[in-house]
Motif scaffolding. Structure first.
Motif, PDB file in Angstrom:
ATOM      1  N   HIS A 137       0.838  -1.197   0.000  1.00  0.00           N
ATOM      2  CA  HIS A 137       0.000   0.000   0.000  1.00  0.00           C
ATOM      3  C   HIS A 137       0.873   1.247   0.000  1.00  0.00           C
ATOM      4  O   HIS A 137       1.993   1.242   0.515  1.00  0.00           O
ATOM      5  N   LEU A 138       0.352   2.312  -0.581  1.00  0.00           N
ATOM      6  CA  LEU A 138       0.915   3.635  -0.352  1.00  0.00           C
ATOM      7  C   LEU A 138      -0.121   4.436   0.422  1.00  0.00           C
ATOM      8  O   LEU A 138      -1.311   4.086   0.454  1.00  0.00           O
ATOM      9  N   TYR A 139       0.325   5.515   1.050  1.00  0.00           N
ATOM     10  CA  TYR A 139      -0.536   6.260   1.958  1.00  0.00           C
ATOM     11  C   TYR A 139      -0.511   7.748   1.622  1.00  0.00           C
ATOM     12  O   TYR A 139       0.534   8.301   1.260  1.00  0.00           O
ATOM     13  N   VAL A 140      -1.668   8.387   1.769  1.00  0.00           N
ATOM     14  CA  VAL A 140      -1.815   9.829   1.605  1.00  0.00           C
ATOM     15  C   VAL A 140      -2.209  10.416   2.953  1.00  0.00           C
ATOM     16  O   VAL A 140      -3.087   9.876   3.642  1.00  0.00           O
ATOM     17  N   ILE A 141      -1.563  11.510   3.319  1.00  0.00           N
ATOM     18  CA  ILE A 141      -1.820  12.153   4.606  1.00  0.00           C
ATOM     19  C   ILE A 141      -2.762  13.332   4.393  1.00  0.00           C
ATOM     20  O   ILE A 141      -2.462  14.238   3.600  1.00  0.00           O
ATOM     21  N   THR A 142      -3.874  13.340   5.083  1.00  0.00           N
ATOM     22  CA  THR A 142      -4.777  14.493   5.031  1.00  0.00           C
ATOM     23  C   THR A 142      -4.773  15.269   6.342  1.00  0.00           C
ATOM     24  O   THR A 142      -5.368  16.351   6.397  1.00  0.00           O
ATOM     25  N   ASP A 143      -4.112  14.736   7.342  1.00  0.00           N
ATOM     26  CA  ASP A 143      -3.977  15.475   8.605  1.00  0.00           C
ATOM     27  C   ASP A 143      -2.890  14.809   9.446  1.00  0.00           C
ATOM     28  O   ASP A 143      -2.736  13.574   9.406  1.00  0.00           O
ATOM     29  N   GLY A 144      -2.122  15.631  10.192  1.00  0.00           N
ATOM     30  CA  GLY A 144      -1.111  15.087  11.090  1.00  0.00           C
ATOM     31  C   GLY A 144       0.305  15.186  10.547  1.00  0.00           C
ATOM     32  O   GLY A 144       0.556  15.706   9.458  1.00  0.00           O
ATOM     33  N   ILE A 145       1.239  14.655  11.339  1.00  0.00           N
ATOM     34  CA  ILE A 145       2.660  14.679  10.994  1.00  0.00           C
ATOM     35  C   ILE A 145       3.251  13.297  11.272  1.00  0.00           C
ATOM     36  O   ILE A 145       2.994  12.689  12.318  1.00  0.00           O
ATOM     37  N   LEU A 146       4.050  12.795  10.324  1.00  0.00           N
ATOM     38  CA  LEU A 146       4.725  11.512  10.478  1.00  0.00           C
ATOM     39  C   LEU A 146       6.202  11.678  10.133  1.00  0.00           C
ATOM     40  O   LEU A 146       6.570  12.489   9.276  1.00  0.00           O
TER      41      LEU A 146
END
Length: 344
Positions: free
Chosen positions: A139-148
């Motif tokens: 999987h790949l991931y898209v961030i819509t909120d937060g910090i990693l």
């Protein structure tokens, strides 16, 4: 027992000279009577050497059959999954993907397919490890909120090499190159993610993305600023770039304003114009594909030193201040020296 052991010893000794024949005889010796064993021994000594195995290519050709083209091997029509989303979520994800360099080469209809296939929202707690360096990834991931934070093991120590925030994506390299995860990703604060599965990525995105990354890498490699960077450093930069489009005549930056973005011209032409007290006539600088601008405000923490306008329809790759400072650190001396080009 001693007699059988002795015979077996003689048989394994002969196995080194004729392994295929003696191994079959050995099996008969262990299951038959002693008279048959003695007969076998006599016969084996008179047998000629076994013929060499057929060439490898012949064995491979023998494995081909018409069944390989049967119904079971037909290419399956791919039906991407659809996960329900609110209109606001659809619009937000479409905006994120359209602005990402990774997806910038997709047609709007393909962007819509990808958005509908994304699963979420996934609420992630601080401290959660989303992916682990070295693991396989689907999987790949898209961030819509937060910090990693992204970590790599360098000299035996897990080191933060990148920070991702809203609008960023991660995990695509394992899908692009079918390789283990290149880094670990840990949630720093409560975050919202959306995930895209490998099958949808391969069917809809893969070809276009690989072409786009190869084109971008070729453009950047022609720029002296990036020519000496390693493939890993360049991959990090490409992953962090955003795509921006401006029509001919559109202002991009204005002299005197606060600058927080670094730009690379990917396609088209832009004109930079500087007005100073020292020179009564405006100074003009033309930037084409492979050129960059906007670095002075970020390097010197000063207002924009020039205005820039699109001369043609132009496609720019942009990088915000925080990413610029983090990723362009190794090239800062080069950028400082290159700033003299505006003074000349």
């Amino acid at each position: 027992a001693a007699r059988v052991g002795s015979k077996l010893s003689r048989k394994f000794a002969r196995a080194r000279r004729a392994p295929a024949v003696v191994w079959r005889s050995g099996l008969r010796a262990m299951s038959g009577n002693s008279d048959e064993e003695e007969d076998d021994d006599v016969v084996e000594e008179d047998l000629p050497e076994p013929p060499p195995p057929p060439p490898k290519c012949l064995r491979q050709r023998c494995s081909v059959s018409a069944e390989a083209f049967g119904a079971w091997n037909q290419q399956r029509h791919f039906e991407p999954p659809i996960f329900p989303k609110t209109p606001e979520q659809l619009a937000e994800l479409a905006a994120v993907l359209s602005g990402s360099f990774l997806f910038s080469s997709l047609e709007p209809k393909d962007i819509q397919i990808v958005v509908l296939a994304m699963q979420g929202p996934l609420a992630i707690e601080p401290g959660a490890r989303i992916i682990q360096e070295g693991d396989s990834g689907d999987h790949l991931y898209v961030i819509t909120d937060g910090i990693l934070d992204c970590f790599k093991v360098l000299d035996g120590v897990e080191t933060c090499v990148k920070t991702c925030g809203r609008g960023d994506l991660f995990g695509e390299l394992a899908l692009l190159y079918n390789c283990p995860r290149a880094a670990s990703v840990v949630c720093r604060e409560a975050s919202i993610l959306w995930e895209l599965d490998r099958e949808t990525f391969n069917s809809i995105v893969m070809d276009a993305v690989q072409r786009k990354r190869a084109q971008c890498s070729a453009v950047l490699r022609r720029v002296e600023l990036f020519a000496s960077m390693s493939d890993t450093e360049l991959d990090l930069i490409i992953d962090a770039l955003k795509v921006e489009h401006f029509t001919a005549g559109s202002p991009i930056i204005t002299q005197g304003e606060t600058g927080n973005t670094f730009y690379i011209v990917y396609d088209g032409q832009v004109m930079a114009t500087r007005v100073s007290q020292e020179s009564p006539d405006p100074q003009h600088f033309m930037h084409e594909a492979g050129d960059y601008f906007g670095e002075l405000a970020l390097l010197r923490n000063e207002p924009r030193a020039a205005s820039v306008v699109a001369m043609t329809d132009v496609q720019l790759l942009s990088m915000d201040r925080a990413t610029f400072k983090r990723l362009m650190g190794p090239a800062e001396d080069f950028l400082q020296c290159g700033a003299a080009r505006y003074d000349n």
